[in-house]
Design a protein around this motif. Structure first.
Motif, short mmCIF file in Angstrom:
data_model
loop_
_atom_site.label_atom_id
_atom_site.label_comp_id
_atom_site.label_asym_id
_atom_site.label_seq_id
_atom_site.Cartn_x
_atom_site.Cartn_y
_atom_site.Cartn_z
N THR A 1 0.84 -1.21 0.00
CA THR A 1 0.00 0.00 0.00
C THR A 1 0.87 1.25 0.00
N LEU A 2 1.92 1.26 0.80
CA LEU A 2 2.81 2.43 0.85
C LEU A 2 3.58 2.61 -0.46
N VAL A 3 3.97 1.52 -1.10
CA VAL A 3 4.60 1.64 -2.41
C VAL A 3 3.61 2.25 -3.39
N PHE A 4 2.39 1.77 -3.39
CA PHE A 4 1.34 2.26 -4.27
C PHE A 4 1.06 3.75 -4.04
N LEU A 5 1.04 4.17 -2.78
CA LEU A 5 0.70 5.56 -2.45
C LEU A 5 1.72 6.58 -2.97
N GLN A 6 2.92 6.13 -3.28
CA GLN A 6 3.91 7.08 -3.79
C GLN A 6 3.40 7.77 -5.06
N LEU A 7 2.69 7.02 -5.92
CA LEU A 7 2.21 7.59 -7.18
C LEU A 7 1.14 8.68 -6.97
N PRO A 8 0.03 8.42 -6.29
CA PRO A 8 -0.95 9.50 -6.16
C PRO A 8 -0.44 10.68 -5.34
N VAL A 9 0.40 10.42 -4.35
CA VAL A 9 0.98 11.51 -3.56
C VAL A 9 1.86 12.38 -4.46
N TYR A 10 2.61 11.73 -5.34
CA TYR A 10 3.46 12.47 -6.28
C TYR A 10 2.59 13.29 -7.23
N MET A 11 1.46 12.75 -7.67
CA MET A 11 0.58 13.46 -8.59
C MET A 11 0.00 14.73 -7.94
N VAL A 12 -0.32 14.65 -6.67
CA VAL A 12 -0.80 15.82 -5.94
C VAL A 12 0.33 16.85 -5.82
N HIS A 13 1.53 16.37 -5.48
CA HIS A 13 2.70 17.24 -5.38
C HIS A 13 2.95 17.97 -6.71
N GLN A 14 2.82 17.25 -7.81
CA GLN A 14 3.09 17.85 -9.12
C GLN A 14 2.17 19.04 -9.41
N PHE A 15 0.97 19.04 -8.86
CA PHE A 15 0.09 20.18 -9.06
C PHE A 15 0.67 21.42 -8.40
N GLU A 16 1.10 21.29 -7.14
CA GLU A 16 1.72 22.44 -6.48
C GLU A 16 2.95 22.90 -7.25
N GLU A 17 3.70 21.95 -7.74
CA GLU A 17 4.97 22.24 -8.39
C GLU A 17 4.80 22.85 -9.79
N HIS A 18 3.86 22.33 -10.57
CA HIS A 18 3.80 22.68 -12.00
C HIS A 18 2.58 23.47 -12.43
N ASP A 19 1.63 23.74 -11.54
CA ASP A 19 0.48 24.56 -11.91
C ASP A 19 0.97 25.88 -12.50
N ASP A 20 0.41 26.25 -13.62
CA ASP A 20 0.73 27.52 -14.29
C ASP A 20 2.22 27.63 -14.65
N GLY A 21 2.88 26.48 -14.82
CA GLY A 21 4.28 26.48 -15.24
C GLY A 21 5.26 27.00 -14.19
N ARG A 22 4.86 26.95 -12.91
CA ARG A 22 5.68 27.54 -11.85
C ARG A 22 7.10 26.98 -11.76
N PHE A 23 7.23 25.65 -11.82
CA PHE A 23 8.56 25.06 -11.64
C PHE A 23 9.47 25.43 -12.82
N ALA A 24 8.98 25.27 -14.03
CA ALA A 24 9.79 25.61 -15.20
C ALA A 24 10.17 27.09 -15.17
N ALA A 25 9.24 27.95 -14.80
CA ALA A 25 9.54 29.39 -14.73
C ALA A 25 10.63 29.66 -13.70
N ALA A 26 10.58 28.98 -12.56
CA ALA A 26 11.60 29.18 -11.53
C ALA A 26 12.96 28.70 -12.01
N ILE A 27 13.00 27.54 -12.65
CA ILE A 27 14.27 27.01 -13.17
C ILE A 27 14.80 27.88 -14.30
#
Length: 188
Positions: free
Chosen positions: A36-62
């Motif tokens: 279950t914990l191995v499986f949870l890495q994927l959806p948790v990462y998908m939620v993280h990616q929203f904070e990171e990449h919404d509106d191109g934020r991460f690419a803009a910062a880099i």
């Protein structure tokens, strides 16, 4: 259509991540805590990616920090890094954990933990927020640490599994850094 997917993948991923998290109690009802914990890495990462990449934020910062205004990280690269590079690696990790041995699930676990440490390290070094920092702390650290501890405690899981998972995660992150700096050098 492909261009729109490349440009807007993060929104579908975020919604899918929430859906997967909501379905986890049903999907994982018969699974071990480790799987279950191995499986949870994927959806948790998908939620993280929203904070990171919404509106191109991460690419803009880099692009601002490393590219000095030049595009060293574009939409296509962000897509490849995150869809096959994160979702695909987690998919393989989950399948290996399920079908070969739970220790191989540490690939996805360490992918999450290395990313968390990269966000936290950058925040400390620059003394500022970076896109993805909040979910790296709130989601990645507890789910990743729990995954490493629980999977690591399963009989038959050894240091080799940990080292392999860590090596894959570091290699993926190093590849991203190498790509950005190579692209910067080409654009200079």
């Amino acid at each position: 259509m492909v261009t729109r997917l490349v440009e807007h993948w993060v929104y579908g991923g975020f919604l899918a991540g929430l859906l997967i998290l909501a379905l986890t109690p049903i999907i994982a009802a018969e699974w071990t805590a480790a799987l279950t914990l191995v499986f949870l890495q994927l959806p948790v990462y998908m939620v993280h990616q929203f904070e990171e990449h919404d509106d191109g934020r991460f690419a803009a910062a880099i692009n601002a920090m490393i590219g000095k205004g030049r595009t060293v990280l574009d939409d296509a690269a962000v897509f490849v890094i995150n869809v096959p590079g994160v979702w695909g690696v987690n998919l393989v990790s989950i399948w290996l954990a399920f079908g070969v041995g739970i220790g191989w699930g540490l690939i996805g676990v360490y992918l999450t933990l290395v990313n968390a440490l990269a966000h936290i390290g950058q925040a400390i070094r620059l003394r500022s927020y970076n896109p993805g920092l909040a979910t790296a702390i709130v989601l990645f650290l507890p789910v990743g640490i729990a995954g490493a501890l629980v999977v690591g405690a399963v009989p038959g899981v050894g240091i080799g599994h940990h080292l392999f998972g860590l090596a894959v995660a570091i290699a993926i992150h190093a590849g991203i850094v190498a790509y950005v700096f190579t692209r910067r050098r080409r654009l200079a």
